[in-house]
Write a protein that holds these residues in place. Structure first.
Motif, PDB file in Angstrom:
ATOM      1  N   MET A   1      63.084  27.124 -10.815  1.00  0.00           N
ATOM      2  CA  MET A   1      62.847  26.949  -9.372  1.00  0.00           C
ATOM      3  C   MET A   1      63.332  28.193  -8.618  1.00  0.00           C
ATOM      4  O   MET A   1      64.407  28.709  -8.902  1.00  0.00           O
ATOM      5  CB  MET A   1      63.583  25.698  -8.881  1.00  0.00           C
ATOM      6  CG  MET A   1      63.364  25.438  -7.404  1.00  0.00           C
ATOM      7  SD  MET A   1      64.110  23.907  -6.820  1.00  0.00           S
ATOM      8  CE  MET A   1      62.928  22.691  -7.380  1.00  0.00           C
ATOM      9  N   SER A   2      62.523  28.661  -7.688  1.00  0.00           N
ATOM     10  CA  SER A   2      62.899  29.846  -6.911  1.00  0.00           C
ATOM     11  C   SER A   2      64.099  29.572  -6.016  1.00  0.00           C
ATOM     12  O   SER A   2      64.253  28.474  -5.485  1.00  0.00           O
ATOM     13  CB  SER A   2      61.742  30.291  -6.026  1.00  0.00           C
ATOM     14  OG  SER A   2      60.773  30.953  -6.785  1.00  0.00           O
ATOM     15  N   LYS A   3      64.925  30.580  -5.860  1.00  0.00           N
ATOM     16  CA  LYS A   3      66.068  30.466  -4.965  1.00  0.00           C
ATOM     17  C   LYS A   3      65.546  30.452  -3.517  1.00  0.00           C
ATOM     18  O   LYS A   3      64.622  31.183  -3.183  1.00  0.00           O
ATOM     19  CB  LYS A   3      66.969  31.684  -5.188  1.00  0.00           C
ATOM     20  CG  LYS A   3      68.310  31.589  -4.500  1.00  0.00           C
ATOM     21  CD  LYS A   3      69.213  32.722  -4.954  1.00  0.00           C
ATOM     22  CE  LYS A   3      70.532  32.697  -4.231  1.00  0.00           C
ATOM     23  NZ  LYS A   3      71.320  31.507  -4.460  1.00  0.00           N
ATOM     24  N   LYS A   4      66.137  29.611  -2.690  1.00  0.00           N
ATOM     25  CA  LYS A   4      65.705  29.560  -1.287  1.00  0.00           C
ATOM     26  C   LYS A   4      66.765  30.198  -0.390  1.00  0.00           C
ATOM     27  O   LYS A   4      67.933  29.808  -0.426  1.00  0.00           O
ATOM     28  CB  LYS A   4      65.495  28.108  -0.847  1.00  0.00           C
ATOM     29  CG  LYS A   4      64.482  27.347  -1.678  1.00  0.00           C
ATOM     30  CD  LYS A   4      63.201  27.133  -0.910  1.00  0.00           C
ATOM     31  CE  LYS A   4      62.168  26.348  -1.670  1.00  0.00           C
ATOM     32  NZ  LYS A   4      61.784  26.881  -2.961  1.00  0.00           N
ATOM     33  N   LEU A   5      66.345  31.143   0.384  1.00  0.00           N
ATOM     34  CA  LEU A   5      67.249  31.788   1.337  1.00  0.00           C
ATOM     35  C   LEU A   5      66.832  31.471   2.772  1.00  0.00           C
ATOM     36  O   LEU A   5      67.663  31.199   3.618  1.00  0.00           O
ATOM     37  CB  LEU A   5      67.245  33.305   1.149  1.00  0.00           C
ATOM     38  CG  LEU A   5      67.794  33.844  -0.182  1.00  0.00           C
ATOM     39  CD1 LEU A   5      67.673  35.358  -0.214  1.00  0.00           C
ATOM     40  CD2 LEU A   5      69.243  33.435  -0.382  1.00  0.00           C
ATOM     41  N   ILE A 258      58.242  35.102 -10.473  1.00  0.00           N
ATOM     42  CA  ILE A 258      57.317  34.157 -11.104  1.00  0.00           C
ATOM     43  C   ILE A 258      55.948  34.818 -11.306  1.00  0.00           C
ATOM     44  O   ILE A 258      55.583  35.747 -10.588  1.00  0.00           O
ATOM     45  CB  ILE A 258      57.158  32.858 -10.289  1.00  0.00           C
ATOM     46  CG1 ILE A 258      56.613  33.151  -8.882  1.00  0.00           C
ATOM     47  CG2 ILE A 258      58.472  32.107 -10.198  1.00  0.00           C
ATOM     48  CD1 ILE A 258      56.180  31.912  -8.134  1.00  0.00           C
ATOM     49  N   THR A 259      55.204  34.307 -12.267  1.00  0.00           N
ATOM     50  CA  THR A 259      53.872  34.865 -12.503  1.00  0.00           C
ATOM     51  C   THR A 259      52.881  34.255 -11.507  1.00  0.00           C
ATOM     52  O   THR A 259      53.121  33.175 -10.942  1.00  0.00           O
ATOM     53  CB  THR A 259      53.375  34.539 -13.930  1.00  0.00           C
ATOM     54  OG1 THR A 259      53.263  33.117 -14.044  1.00  0.00           O
ATOM     55  CG2 THR A 259      54.324  35.080 -14.987  1.00  0.00           C
ATOM     56  N   VAL A 260      51.762  34.937 -11.349  1.00  0.00           N
ATOM     57  CA  VAL A 260      50.703  34.422 -10.475  1.00  0.00           C
ATOM     58  C   VAL A 260      50.197  33.090 -11.034  1.00  0.00           C
ATOM     59  O   VAL A 260      49.938  32.133 -10.290  1.00  0.00           O
ATOM     60  CB  VAL A 260      49.549  35.441 -10.367  1.00  0.00           C
ATOM     61  CG1 VAL A 260      48.399  34.859  -9.556  1.00  0.00           C
ATOM     62  CG2 VAL A 260      50.028  36.745  -9.746  1.00  0.00           C
ATOM     63  N   GLU A 304      49.153  42.237 -19.668  1.00  0.00           N
ATOM     64  CA  GLU A 304      50.470  41.717 -19.265  1.00  0.00           C
ATOM     65  C   GLU A 304      50.265  40.651 -18.185  1.00  0.00           C
ATOM     66  O   GLU A 304      49.334  40.757 -17.385  1.00  0.00           O
ATOM     67  CB  GLU A 304      51.312  42.833 -18.629  1.00  0.00           C
ATOM     68  CG  GLU A 304      51.538  44.054 -19.507  1.00  0.00           C
ATOM     69  CD  GLU A 304      52.562  43.776 -20.575  1.00  0.00           C
ATOM     70  OE1 GLU A 304      53.485  43.004 -20.287  1.00  0.00           O
ATOM     71  OE2 GLU A 304      52.403  44.282 -21.691  1.00  0.00           O
ATOM     72  N   PRO A 305      51.156  39.656 -18.141  1.00  0.00           N
ATOM     73  CA  PRO A 305      51.033  38.691 -17.039  1.00  0.00           C
ATOM     74  C   PRO A 305      51.250  39.399 -15.709  1.00  0.00           C
ATOM     75  O   PRO A 305      52.044  40.336 -15.630  1.00  0.00           O
ATOM     76  CB  PRO A 305      52.183  37.695 -17.290  1.00  0.00           C
ATOM     77  CG  PRO A 305      52.678  37.963 -18.640  1.00  0.00           C
ATOM     78  CD  PRO A 305      52.286  39.362 -19.017  1.00  0.00           C
ATOM     79  N   ARG A 306      50.521  38.962 -14.688  1.00  0.00           N
ATOM     80  CA  ARG A 306      50.733  39.548 -13.377  1.00  0.00           C
ATOM     81  C   ARG A 306      51.755  38.688 -12.625  1.00  0.00           C
ATOM     82  O   ARG A 306      51.722  37.470 -12.693  1.00  0.00           O
ATOM     83  CB  ARG A 306      49.421  39.625 -12.601  1.00  0.00           C
ATOM     84  CG  ARG A 306      49.392  40.803 -11.642  1.00  0.00           C
ATOM     85  CD  ARG A 306      48.102  40.862 -10.887  1.00  0.00           C
ATOM     86  NE  ARG A 306      47.005  41.554 -11.519  1.00  0.00           N
ATOM     87  CZ  ARG A 306      46.842  42.873 -11.539  1.00  0.00           C
ATOM     88  NH1 ARG A 306      47.742  43.668 -11.010  1.00  0.00           N
ATOM     89  NH2 ARG A 306      45.782  43.409 -12.092  1.00  0.00           N
ATOM     90  N   TYR A 307      52.673  39.358 -11.950  1.00  0.00           N
ATOM     91  CA  TYR A 307      53.738  38.654 -11.246  1.00  0.00           C
ATOM     92  C   TYR A 307      53.501  38.680  -9.740  1.00  0.00           C
ATOM     93  O   TYR A 307      52.817  39.555  -9.218  1.00  0.00           O
ATOM     94  CB  TYR A 307      55.103  39.299 -11.565  1.00  0.00           C
ATOM     95  CG  TYR A 307      55.526  39.056 -12.994  1.00  0.00           C
ATOM     96  CD1 TYR A 307      56.283  37.935 -13.344  1.00  0.00           C
ATOM     97  CD2 TYR A 307      55.137  39.929 -14.017  1.00  0.00           C
ATOM     98  CE1 TYR A 307      56.647  37.697 -14.656  1.00  0.00           C
ATOM     99  CE2 TYR A 307      55.493  39.693 -15.336  1.00  0.00           C
ATOM    100  CZ  TYR A 307      56.245  38.581 -15.652  1.00  0.00           C
ATOM    101  OH  TYR A 307      56.588  38.343 -16.951  1.00  0.00           O
ATOM    102  N   MET A 308      54.153  37.744  -9.065  1.00  0.00           N
ATOM    103  CA  MET A 308      54.030  37.643  -7.611  1.00  0.00           C
ATOM    104  C   MET A 308      55.013  38.614  -6.961  1.00  0.00           C
ATOM    105  O   MET A 308      55.990  38.204  -6.325  1.00  0.00           O
ATOM    106  CB  MET A 308      54.355  36.211  -7.162  1.00  0.00           C
ATOM    107  CG  MET A 308      53.349  35.176  -7.606  1.00  0.00           C
ATOM    108  SD  MET A 308      51.802  35.239  -6.684  1.00  0.00           S
ATOM    109  CE  MET A 308      52.300  34.649  -5.087  1.00  0.00           C
ATOM    110  N   ASN A 309      54.771  39.904  -7.141  1.00  0.00           N
ATOM    111  CA  ASN A 309      55.615  40.887  -6.447  1.00  0.00           C
ATOM    112  C   ASN A 309      54.798  42.122  -6.097  1.00  0.00           C
ATOM    113  O   ASN A 309      53.654  42.275  -6.531  1.00  0.00           O
ATOM    114  CB  ASN A 309      56.869  41.218  -7.263  1.00  0.00           C
ATOM    115  CG  ASN A 309      56.576  41.871  -8.589  1.00  0.00           C
ATOM    116  OD1 ASN A 309      55.829  42.838  -8.662  1.00  0.00           O
ATOM    117  ND2 ASN A 309      57.146  41.329  -9.653  1.00  0.00           N
TER     118      ASN A 309
END
Ligand code: SF4
Length: 441
Positions: A1-5, A258-260, A304-309
């Protein structure tokens, strides 16, 4: 789970009220910041690696360090809340549910930049949000976090909310400044940049809503800790507004590791493609960034997997990659027609062009007309090449980025989906009754 700020407290009822926000630890980052020097805050922002969340991704700390500081000349912070990019609605969510997060971020940022009068320029269509912001400003003022001599530090700050008139071009920072000055929102030639001559020719920093909100956790946990979240130059968290043919449209906070694929298919985020259909393409960063077909969206050309960045989405340049942009993630399923979709965008950019420069004023109209012709089954093969030629002549030849924003979607659509354009030309009758997507999948 992504960290929430940013969204960690968004689910709490009444979080838009000062009292509730304060109970959750709100304004403690501001209290901390007001005990620091402006230079110390700037160093924290630089250390965080925060990149502007409006679309360009320029490092925020560096942008702030460019601000001119001539003796006796007022400086300003202007928050760009003119969120008009099709597919992008994350700033709306922040302002509607967490107005105090933005105001706290503005207090810290204004103190760092030396702005005693700061502005929120908000999209005209967000008609109900200025009231929410103005109420929050009054609450913060009553609690001593805005106004004169804030918390006894001697620092004064007034924040004003200015409603835009509903023009997309006013999201471009110099057009925004023109509009804020009461003039028609035409982009200015740069240089001079706003950091030197901005609002009323005074040094000005223009930052996106999400960028300013992110200043709060940066001060809270320190820039170094913020930089540990994410990956490479994609530090911290990013808000993504997801829409289109997905099961769970909405605003998500991700930590950019995380990946797309995970973002689209996991139940934590988009929950997969609607009605069990196949993914066809995606525009991951608002309508101005290049569309990518499913195979290049999920994996780079190297497999390669594409990431959400920022880096991973752009991998391969415009030939095989795209951009993080504003985080407006538009998903298209197998039934969607790329020609029709591109035509809709072309109409939008043509309508929103301010008309100052010929390539944009004329070119966007030509692109829309040609796309309309092809989509209706009235186009010729040479129209596809003409379309390509026009977008090439717009890109890089205009005063502001709207020209590029209009050209890139057309270029990417032809590059990746030329077969659909050709299908419309070869099948005039069929293209009037059904689209390529429905006919081919
Ligand atoms: Fe106006 Fe388009 Fe030129 Fe931007 S690129 S200044 S919107 S005509």
């Amino acid at each position: 789970m992504s960290k929430k700020l940013l969204l960690k407290d968004a689910h709490i009822e009444g979080i838009h009220y000062f009292e509730t926000y304060r109970k959750q630890g709100g304004y403690t980052a501001a209290e901390k910041a007001l005990k620091m020097t402006p230079d110390e805050i700037l160093e924290e922002v630089k250390a965080s690696g925060l990149r502007g969340r409006g679309g360009a991704g320029f490092p925020t700390g560096m942008k702030w360090s460019f601000l001119a500081k001539p003796e006796g000349v007022p400086r300003h912070l202007v928050v760009n809340a003119d969120e008009s990019e099709p597919g992008t609605f994350k700033d709306r969510y922040l302002m509607e549910f967490l107005p105090h997060l933005l105001i706290e971020g503005m207090l810290i940022s204004s103190y760092c930049l030396g702005s005693n009068t700061s502005y929120i320029y908000i999209r005209g269509e967000y008609s109900w949000i200025p009231d929410i912001l103005e109420e929050a400003i009054e609450e913060a003022k009553a609690a001593g976090f805005l106004g004169k001599n804030i918390l006894g530090t001697g620092f004064d700050l007034e924040i004003y909310v200015q409603r835009g008139g509903g023009a997309y071009i006013c999201g471009e920072e110099t057009a925004l400044l023109e509009s804020l000055e009461g003039k028609r929102g035409n982009p200015r030639l740069k240089p001079p940049f706003p950091a030197v001559k901005g609002l009323w020719e005074r040094p000005t920093v223009v930052n996106n809503v999400e960028s300013i909100a992110a200043i709060v956790p940066i001060i809270d946990i320190t820039g170094a800790e913020y930089a540990k979240i994410g990956v490479g130059r994609s530090t911290g968290t990013k808000l993504i507004s997801a829409c289109g043919n997905i099961n769970k449209p909405g605003v998500y906070e991700i930590d950019m590791t995380i990946t797309v694929e995970e973002f689209i298919y996991s139940d934590e985020y988009c929950g997969g493609i609607k009605d069990g259909k196949r993914l066809k393409a995606c525009i991951p960063g608002g309508s101005s960034v290049p569309i990518v077909p499913a195979n290049l969206l999920l994996r780079t050309v190297n497999g390669e997997p594409r990431y959400m960045n920022y880096e991973s989405l752009a991998d391969g340049g415009f030939a095989t990659g795209t951009m993080m942009g504003s985080g407006g993630f538009i998903v298209l399923d197998e039934d969607q027609c790329i020609v029709e979709h591109t035509m809709t965008l072309a109409r939008f950019y043509n309508h929103e062009s301010c008309g100052q420069c010929t390539p944009c004023r004329e070119g966007t109209g030509w692109m829309y007309k040609i796309l309309k012709k092809i989509e209706k089954g009235e186009g010729k093969m040479e129209d596809i090449d003409l379309l390509w030629d026009i977008q090439r002549k717009i890109e890089g030849n205009t005063i502001c980025p709207l020209g590029d924003a209009a050209a890139w979607p057309v270029a990417a659509a032809i590059r990746h989906f030329r077969d659909e354009f050709e299908w419309h030309v070869k099948n005039p009758e069929l293209s009037q009754t059904q689209n390529y997507g429905l006919a081919h999948y």
